[in-house]
Write a protein that holds these residues in place. Structure first.
Motif, PDB file in Angstrom:
ATOM      1  N   ILE A   1       3.171-164.756  33.299  1.00 48.35           N
ATOM      2  CA  ILE A   1       2.301-164.692  34.471  1.00 48.35           C
ATOM      3  C   ILE A   1       2.921-165.450  35.631  1.00 48.35           C
ATOM      4  O   ILE A   1       3.011-164.937  36.754  1.00 48.35           O
ATOM      5  CB  ILE A   1       0.907-165.266  34.148  1.00 48.35           C
ATOM      6  CG1 ILE A   1       0.143-164.317  33.225  1.00 48.35           C
ATOM      7  CG2 ILE A   1       0.102-165.511  35.434  1.00 48.35           C
ATOM      8  CD1 ILE A   1      -1.138-164.909  32.645  1.00 48.35           C
ATOM      9  N   GLU A   2       3.357-166.643  35.401  1.00 46.03           N
ATOM     10  CA  GLU A   2       3.884-167.435  36.500  1.00 46.03           C
ATOM     11  C   GLU A   2       5.258-166.999  36.961  1.00 46.03           C
ATOM     12  O   GLU A   2       5.571-167.072  38.130  1.00 46.03           O
ATOM     13  CB  GLU A   2       3.840-168.924  36.181  1.00 46.03           C
ATOM     14  CG  GLU A   2       2.480-169.501  36.425  1.00 46.03           C
ATOM     15  CD  GLU A   2       1.878-169.095  37.774  1.00 46.03           C
ATOM     16  OE1 GLU A   2       2.454-169.398  38.831  1.00 46.03           O
ATOM     17  OE2 GLU A   2       0.822-168.469  37.771  1.00 46.03           O
ATOM     18  N   ASN A   3       6.098-166.531  36.042  1.00 46.76           N
ATOM     19  CA  ASN A   3       7.390-166.011  36.476  1.00 46.76           C
ATOM     20  C   ASN A   3       7.215-164.781  37.357  1.00 46.76           C
ATOM     21  O   ASN A   3       7.991-164.561  38.274  1.00 46.76           O
ATOM     22  CB  ASN A   3       8.283-165.706  35.275  1.00 46.76           C
ATOM     23  CG  ASN A   3       8.869-166.957  34.663  1.00 46.76           C
ATOM     24  OD1 ASN A   3       8.923-168.013  35.297  1.00 46.76           O
ATOM     25  ND2 ASN A   3       9.306-166.857  33.428  1.00 46.76           N
ATOM     26  N   ALA A   4       6.190-164.012  37.078  1.00 45.64           N
ATOM     27  CA  ALA A   4       5.900-162.836  37.916  1.00 45.64           C
ATOM     28  C   ALA A   4       5.412-163.244  39.299  1.00 45.64           C
ATOM     29  O   ALA A   4       5.580-162.511  40.253  1.00 45.64           O
ATOM     30  CB  ALA A   4       4.855-161.951  37.239  1.00 45.64           C
ATOM     31  N   ASN A   5       4.825-164.444  39.412  1.00 47.11           N
ATOM     32  CA  ASN A   5       4.294-164.919  40.695  1.00 47.11           C
ATOM     33  C   ASN A   5       5.282-165.741  41.496  1.00 47.11           C
ATOM     34  O   ASN A   5       4.944-166.183  42.589  1.00 47.11           O
ATOM     35  CB  ASN A   5       3.028-165.759  40.447  1.00 47.11           C
ATOM     36  CG  ASN A   5       1.876-164.905  39.942  1.00 47.11           C
ATOM     37  OD1 ASN A   5       1.809-163.734  40.231  1.00 47.11           O
ATOM     38  ND2 ASN A   5       1.007-165.514  39.170  1.00 47.11           N
ATOM     39  N   LEU A   6       6.483-165.994  40.968  1.00 42.84           N
ATOM     40  CA  LEU A   6       7.446-166.808  41.713  1.00 42.84           C
ATOM     41  C   LEU A   6       8.024-166.053  42.885  1.00 42.84           C
ATOM     42  O   LEU A   6       8.135-164.893  42.922  1.00 42.84           O
ATOM     43  CB  LEU A   6       8.584-167.259  40.775  1.00 42.84           C
ATOM     44  CG  LEU A   6       8.171-168.279  39.727  1.00 42.84           C
ATOM     45  CD1 LEU A   6       9.366-168.642  38.850  1.00 42.84           C
ATOM     46  CD2 LEU A   6       7.614-169.538  40.356  1.00 42.84           C
TER      47      LEU A   6
END
Length: 140
Positions: free
Chosen positions: A135-140
Motif C-alpha cells: 500500500i505505501e510503496n504504491a503511494n510513494l
C-alpha cells in the motif's frame, strides 16, 4: 541482526483529538527512529493501533518500554519478535498507512467485520505486513 517488533494496542480516549495524537506520535517517532536507524509502519482504525518496528533489538526494547508507558495506549499486546535479514520498511523512519479499504478487505477475508489487530497470528501477520508495504510503496 535486526529484529521486527510488532504490537497492537487500544487508543485511550481522552479529551485530545485523534488527529493530534497521531501527528504527535508520528513526529516523535520519526525523529527518534531516524536518529537510531529504526524503521516502521503505523496503522490506526476502529480505536486500535497496529505498529511494526524494525531495527536494533536493544534500541527497540528501550523504545517499547516508552510505548508501554505512553498514556495514549492500553491493552498493549506484543507479538513474537522475529530476527530479519532485511529491513522491510527501509524507506520510512515511520510511516502512517491510510488505505483503509484494502486493510478492511484483508480482515474481512480473515473472518472479521472490522480491524482486529489482536487477532493476527503467525500465518496472517506476514501477509498483513506485506500488504502494508504494498500500500505505501504504491503511494510513494
Amino acid at each position: 541482526m535486526p529484529i521486527q517488533l510488532c504490537y497492537a494496542s487500544t487508543r485511550v480516549e481522552r479529551d485530545s483529538d485523534l488527529l493530534q495524537d497521531l501527528k504527535d506520535i508520528l513526529s516523535v517517532a520519526r525523529d527518534f527512529n531516524h536518529a537510531h536507524q529504526l524503521y516502521g509502519v503505523l496503522y490506526y482504525s476502529d480505536g486500535m493501533y497496529f505498529q511494526c518496528l524494525e531495527g536494533n533489538k536493544e534500541i527497540l526494547e528501550v523504545l517499547f518500554e516508552r510505548i508501554q508507558q505512553d498514556r495514549r495506549h492500553m491493552n498493549i499486546h506484543r507479538f513474537k519478535d522475529h530476527e530479519i535479514d532485511k529491513i522491510h520498511f527501509s524507506k520510512w523512519s515511520m510511516k502512517y498507512v491510510k488505505n483503509a479499504t484494502r486493510i478492511s478487505r484483508f480482515f474481512e477475508k480473515q473472518g472479521f467485520q472490522k480491524f482486529q489487530p489482536y487477532q493476527l497470528n503467525e500465518q496472517n501477520m506476514a501477509e498483513f505486513l506485506s500488504l502494508l508495504v504494498k500500500i505505501e510503496n504504491a503511494n510513494l
